[in-house]
Design a protein around this motif. Structure first.
Motif, PDB file in Angstrom:
ATOM      1  N   ILE A 203       0.833  -1.210   0.000  1.00 19.22           N
ATOM      2  CA  ILE A 203       0.000   0.000   0.000  1.00 19.22           C
ATOM      3  C   ILE A 203       0.865   1.256   0.000  1.00 19.22           C
ATOM      4  CG2 ILE A 203      -1.591   1.378   1.404  1.00 19.22           C
ATOM      5  CD1 ILE A 203      -2.753  -1.358   2.366  1.00 19.22           C
ATOM      6  N   ASN A 204       1.920   1.245   0.813  1.00 19.36           N
ATOM      7  CA  ASN A 204       2.778   2.419   0.964  1.00 19.36           C
ATOM      8  C   ASN A 204       3.813   2.565  -0.141  1.00 19.36           C
ATOM      9  OD1 ASN A 204       1.574   3.306   3.348  1.00 19.36           O
ATOM     10  ND2 ASN A 204       2.790   1.881   4.557  1.00 19.36           N
ATOM     11  N   GLY A 205       3.909   1.558  -0.996  1.00 21.10           N
ATOM     12  CA  GLY A 205       4.901   1.626  -2.064  1.00 21.10           C
ATOM     13  C   GLY A 205       6.322   1.449  -1.569  1.00 21.10           C
ATOM     14  N   ASP A 206       6.491   0.751  -0.465  1.00 24.63           N
ATOM     15  CA  ASP A 206       7.815   0.517   0.105  1.00 24.63           C
ATOM     16  C   ASP A 206       8.417  -0.742  -0.522  1.00 24.63           C
ATOM     17  OD1 ASP A 206      10.091   0.179   1.620  1.00 24.63           O
ATOM     18  OD2 ASP A 206       9.093   0.668   3.514  1.00 24.63           O
ATOM     19  N   LYS A 207       9.001  -0.552  -1.698  1.00 23.55           N
ATOM     20  CA  LYS A 207       9.525  -1.675  -2.475  1.00 23.55           C
ATOM     21  C   LYS A 207      10.624  -2.427  -1.728  1.00 23.55           C
ATOM     22  CE  LYS A 207      11.315  -2.652  -7.090  1.00 23.55           C
ATOM     23  NZ  LYS A 207      11.720  -2.041  -8.365  1.00 23.55           N
ATOM     24  N   GLY A 208      11.466  -1.705  -0.996  1.00 27.39           N
ATOM     25  CA  GLY A 208      12.539  -2.348  -0.239  1.00 27.39           C
ATOM     26  C   GLY A 208      12.003  -3.294   0.826  1.00 27.39           C
ATOM     27  N   ALA A 209      11.041  -2.817   1.605  1.00 25.64           N
ATOM     28  CA  ALA A 209      10.444  -3.662   2.645  1.00 25.64           C
ATOM     29  C   ALA A 209       9.700  -4.836   2.018  1.00 25.64           C
ATOM     30  CB  ALA A 209       9.501  -2.843   3.524  1.00 25.64           C
ATOM     31  N   LEU A 210       8.989  -4.572   0.943  1.00 22.35           N
ATOM     32  CA  LEU A 210       8.249  -5.628   0.255  1.00 22.35           C
ATOM     33  C   LEU A 210       9.211  -6.710  -0.219  1.00 22.35           C
ATOM     34  CD1 LEU A 210       5.450  -6.483  -0.817  1.00 22.35           C
ATOM     35  CD2 LEU A 210       5.971  -5.204  -2.884  1.00 22.35           C
ATOM     36  N   HIS A 211      10.301  -6.297  -0.821  1.00 13.63           N
ATOM     37  CA  HIS A 211      11.299  -7.243  -1.318  1.00 13.63           C
ATOM     38  C   HIS A 211      11.886  -8.070  -0.173  1.00 13.63           C
ATOM     39  CE1 HIS A 211      14.272  -8.841  -4.046  1.00 13.63           C
ATOM     40  NE2 HIS A 211      15.226  -8.512  -3.194  1.00 13.63           N
ATOM     41  N   ARG A 212      12.260  -7.404   0.923  1.00 12.00           N
ATOM     42  CA  ARG A 212      12.834  -8.124   2.073  1.00 12.00           C
ATOM     43  C   ARG A 212      11.853  -9.141   2.633  1.00 12.00           C
ATOM     44  NH1 ARG A 212      14.656  -3.032   2.981  1.00 12.00           N
ATOM     45  NH2 ARG A 212      13.038  -2.553   4.508  1.00 12.00           N
ATOM     46  N   LEU A 213      10.590  -8.764   2.722  1.00 17.98           N
ATOM     47  CA  LEU A 213       9.581  -9.673   3.282  1.00 17.98           C
ATOM     48  C   LEU A 213       9.365 -10.901   2.408  1.00 17.98           C
ATOM     49  CD1 LEU A 213       7.075  -6.980   4.513  1.00 17.98           C
ATOM     50  CD2 LEU A 213       8.200  -8.667   5.982  1.00 17.98           C
ATOM     51  N   ILE A 214       9.243 -10.694   1.101  1.00 20.85           N
ATOM     52  CA  ILE A 214       8.959 -11.849   0.238  1.00 20.85           C
ATOM     53  C   ILE A 214      10.199 -12.710   0.001  1.00 20.85           C
ATOM     54  CG2 ILE A 214       6.909 -10.864  -0.817  1.00 20.85           C
ATOM     55  CD1 ILE A 214       8.519 -10.174  -3.269  1.00 20.85           C
ATOM     56  N   ILE A 215      11.390 -12.113   0.118  1.00 22.36           N
ATOM     57  CA  ILE A 215      12.616 -12.924   0.033  1.00 22.36           C
ATOM     58  C   ILE A 215      12.715 -13.802   1.285  1.00 22.36           C
ATOM     59  CG2 ILE A 215      15.153 -12.832   0.109  1.00 22.36           C
ATOM     60  CD1 ILE A 215      13.943 -12.316  -2.654  1.00 22.36           C
ATOM     61  N   GLY A 216      12.361 -13.239   2.431  1.00 23.65           N
ATOM     62  CA  GLY A 216      12.408 -13.988   3.685  1.00 23.65           C
ATOM     63  C   GLY A 216      11.339 -15.070   3.803  1.00 23.65           C
ATOM     64  N   ASN A 217      10.216 -14.877   3.111  1.00 20.75           N
ATOM     65  CA  ASN A 217       9.113 -15.833   3.181  1.00 20.75           C
ATOM     66  C   ASN A 217       8.306 -15.708   1.891  1.00 20.75           C
ATOM     67  OD1 ASN A 217       6.828 -17.349   3.696  1.00 20.75           O
ATOM     68  ND2 ASN A 217       6.473 -16.486   5.726  1.00 20.75           N
ATOM     69  N   SER A 218       8.613 -16.535   0.905  1.00 17.67           N
ATOM     70  CA  SER A 218       8.015 -16.397  -0.426  1.00 17.67           C
ATOM     71  C   SER A 218       6.496 -16.576  -0.440  1.00 17.67           C
ATOM     72  CB  SER A 218       8.673 -17.358  -1.415  1.00 17.67           C
ATOM     73  OG  SER A 218       8.381 -18.694  -1.074  1.00 17.67           O
ATOM     74  N   SER A 219       5.936 -17.240   0.551  1.00 23.60           N
ATOM     75  CA  SER A 219       4.482 -17.414   0.578  1.00 23.60           C
ATOM     76  C   SER A 219       3.752 -16.089   0.828  1.00 23.60           C
ATOM     77  CB  SER A 219       4.066 -18.445   1.630  1.00 23.60           C
ATOM     78  OG  SER A 219       4.315 -17.953   2.932  1.00 23.60           O
ATOM     79  N   LEU A 220       4.470 -15.084   1.323  1.00 24.66           N
ATOM     80  CA  LEU A 220       3.849 -13.786   1.593  1.00 24.66           C
ATOM     81  C   LEU A 220       3.444 -13.049   0.322  1.00 24.66           C
ATOM     82  CD1 LEU A 220       6.043 -12.427   4.517  1.00 24.66           C
ATOM     83  CD2 LEU A 220       3.705 -13.310   4.633  1.00 24.66           C
ATOM     84  N   LYS A 221       4.048 -13.386  -0.813  1.00 31.50           N
ATOM     85  CA  LYS A 221       3.732 -12.662  -2.050  1.00 31.50           C
ATOM     86  C   LYS A 221       2.272 -12.849  -2.460  1.00 31.50           C
ATOM     87  CE  LYS A 221       5.477 -16.153  -5.259  1.00 31.50           C
ATOM     88  NZ  LYS A 221       5.951 -17.133  -4.298  1.00 31.50           N
ATOM     89  N   ASP A 222       1.623 -13.928  -2.014  1.00 32.11           N
ATOM     90  CA  ASP A 222       0.221 -14.181  -2.315  1.00 32.11           C
ATOM     91  C   ASP A 222      -0.646 -14.260  -1.059  1.00 32.11           C
ATOM     92  OD1 ASP A 222       0.372 -14.362  -5.163  1.00 32.11           O
ATOM     93  OD2 ASP A 222       1.285 -16.339  -4.962  1.00 32.11           O
ATOM     94  N   LYS A 223      -0.126 -13.745   0.045  1.00 27.74           N
ATOM     95  CA  LYS A 223      -0.832 -13.812   1.323  1.00 27.74           C
ATOM     96  C   LYS A 223      -2.108 -12.982   1.273  1.00 27.74           C
ATOM     97  CE  LYS A 223      -1.029 -15.156   5.577  1.00 27.74           C
ATOM     98  NZ  LYS A 223      -1.296 -16.539   5.878  1.00 27.74           N
ATOM     99  N   GLU A 224      -3.196 -13.573   1.700  1.00 27.71           N
ATOM    100  CA  GLU A 224      -4.490 -12.885   1.714  1.00 27.71           C
ATOM    101  C   GLU A 224      -4.716 -12.198   3.050  1.00 27.71           C
ATOM    102  OE1 GLU A 224      -7.544 -15.708   0.813  1.00 27.71           O
ATOM    103  OE2 GLU A 224      -6.612 -16.286  -1.085  1.00 27.71           O
ATOM    104  N   ASP A 225      -5.400 -11.053   2.999  1.00 30.65           N
ATOM    105  CA  ASP A 225      -5.835 -10.397   4.226  1.00 30.65           C
ATOM    106  C   ASP A 225      -7.259 -10.835   4.536  1.00 30.65           C
ATOM    107  OD1 ASP A 225      -7.514  -8.968   2.501  1.00 30.65           O
ATOM    108  OD2 ASP A 225      -6.671  -7.015   2.977  1.00 30.65           O
ATOM    109  N   GLN A 226      -7.934 -10.148   5.434  1.00 33.96           N
ATOM    110  CA  GLN A 226      -9.280 -10.549   5.858  1.00 33.96           C
ATOM    111  C   GLN A 226     -10.314 -10.431   4.737  1.00 33.96           C
ATOM    112  OE1 GLN A 226      -7.650  -7.853   6.985  1.00 33.96           O
ATOM    113  NE2 GLN A 226      -9.027  -6.126   7.302  1.00 33.96           N
ATOM    114  N   PHE A 227      -9.992  -9.707   3.660  1.00 34.09           N
ATOM    115  CA  PHE A 227     -10.889  -9.569   2.505  1.00 34.09           C
ATOM    116  C   PHE A 227     -10.498 -10.506   1.368  1.00 34.09           C
ATOM    117  CE2 PHE A 227     -10.468  -5.349   4.504  1.00 34.09           C
ATOM    118  CZ  PHE A 227     -11.746  -5.241   5.029  1.00 34.09           C
ATOM    119  N   GLY A 228      -9.440 -11.257   1.593  1.00 29.27           N
ATOM    120  CA  GLY A 228      -8.920 -12.139   0.556  1.00 29.27           C
ATOM    121  C   GLY A 228      -8.023 -11.419  -0.431  1.00 29.27           C
ATOM    122  N   ARG A 229      -7.665 -10.182  -0.126  1.00 25.84           N
ATOM    123  CA  ARG A 229      -6.829  -9.387  -1.034  1.00 25.84           C
ATOM    124  C   ARG A 229      -5.352  -9.683  -0.805  1.00 25.84           C
ATOM    125  NH1 ARG A 229      -9.984  -3.630  -0.625  1.00 25.84           N
ATOM    126  NH2 ARG A 229     -11.840  -4.319  -1.746  1.00 25.84           N
TER     127      ARG A 229
END
Length: 101
Positions: free
Chosen positions: A23-49
Motif C-alpha cells: 500500500i505504501n509503495g515501500d519496495k525495499g520492505a516488500l522485497h525483504r519480506l517476500i525474500i524472507g518468506n516467499s508465501s507472503l507474495k500471495d498472502k491474503e488479508d481478511q478480505f482475501g486481497r
C-alpha cells in the motif's frame, strides 16, 4: 523507521507488514519480506486481497512489478471473486466516470 512500519502496530503479523509495504509503495520492505518468506507474495488479508491487489489499488506499479517478478499469482481472487486485473479495470472505469463529470 520505514513507511510500512508507520501503519503497523507492534504485534502486527508478517501478512500485515507485506500488505502495508504494498500500500505504501515501500519496495525495499516488500522485497525483504517476500525474500524472507516467499508465501507472503500471495498472502491474503481478511478480505482475501493479496499484496498485488493492494499495489493496483494504491497505484504502486513498481511494487506490483516486483511482486510479479517474484511470481505472485495474477489469477488469485479476493472474497468477491475479483483478481488484481478486475480491480484495475474497476479503478480505471471510476476514473473515466469522474473525468466525464
Amino acid at each position: 523507521m520505514n513507511r510500512s512500519e508507520n501503519l503497523l502496530s507492534p504485534g502486527s503479523s508478517l501478512a500485515s507488514q507485506v500488505h502495508a509495504a504494498a500500500i505504501n509503495g515501500d519496495k525495499g520492505a516488500l522485497h525483504r519480506l517476500i525474500i524472507g518468506n516467499s508465501s507472503l507474495k500471495d498472502k491474503e488479508d481478511q478480505f482475501g486481497r493479496t499484496p498485488l491487489m493492494y499495489c493496483v489499488l494504491a497505484d504502486r506499479l513498481d511494487c506490483a512489478d516486483a511482486l510479479l517478478k517474484a511470481g505472485a499469482n495474477v489469477n488469485k481472487t479476493d472474497h468477491s471473486q475479483r483478481t488484481a486485473l478486475h480491480l484495475a479495470a474497476q479503478k480505471a472505469l471510476r476514473t473515466i466516470s469522474i473525468v466525464r463529470i
